[in-house]
Design a protein around this motif. Sequence first.
Motif: not given
Length: 242
Positions: A10, A15, A18-19, A23, A39, A46-47, A50, A106, A108
Amino acid sequence: MQQQYDTATSTAGFTAADKFTLRMALDALGGVKGLDTLDIACRHGHTTRLLASGGARRAVGVDNCPERIRRARAHPGDDAGAEAIEYVVADAAAGMPRLGPFDLATAVYLFNHAHDRATLHTMFRAIRTNLRPGGRLLAIVPNPGAFPLVDWSPYGVRILDRLRDGDADAPLLRAQFVTGAPEPFEFREWAHADFAEAAVDAGFTTIGWQPARTPPACEVRDEAYWAAYRNAPVSSLMSCVA
């Protein structure tokens, strides 16, 4: 150990990139409002959060680790859209069950943990099965071939060794998160062509690639930092249409 892993991922520079990349990709597609979203390899959610905060009708987070799912469910839940969130313990490598259909998925850093080609193809098929026709997969995947030419430690991860173990389909990379006390992990160095092959085999009709995008410069990470990152980014965005 799980808390150390979460903290490392985090706070790392890669990272943050990537975020931001994910987004921006979601914004370019018009967002997720009213969509059913999935996800995979959600980790601590986290994703997933989001997607929910963006107005997704469903935001289903899937991970093969019950402890990670427990931690995701234990999040305070004050995010916008929290009522849309569901968490499921399931393993894409074992042919994840049908949970959809979904409009968007998604993933990741999922596919780099496939230990062989058959598992890699199983992962893509599991996702494709859960998408509606025309649905889309957005996946953050590592860029191969940087070690030992590029040092990613300023961005939070250091590759220690590349091992070619017997008849394995992809080299094994030994690495550390280095945002705090070094935290070891391993993954497979698949070529992007291997991911594309698995996507086509799973039934995806369109495969595209986008370079990593970086957040605006700030006091902690200035433009010189991000310019160096863009010259040798940790990851790329893979986009597949079902």
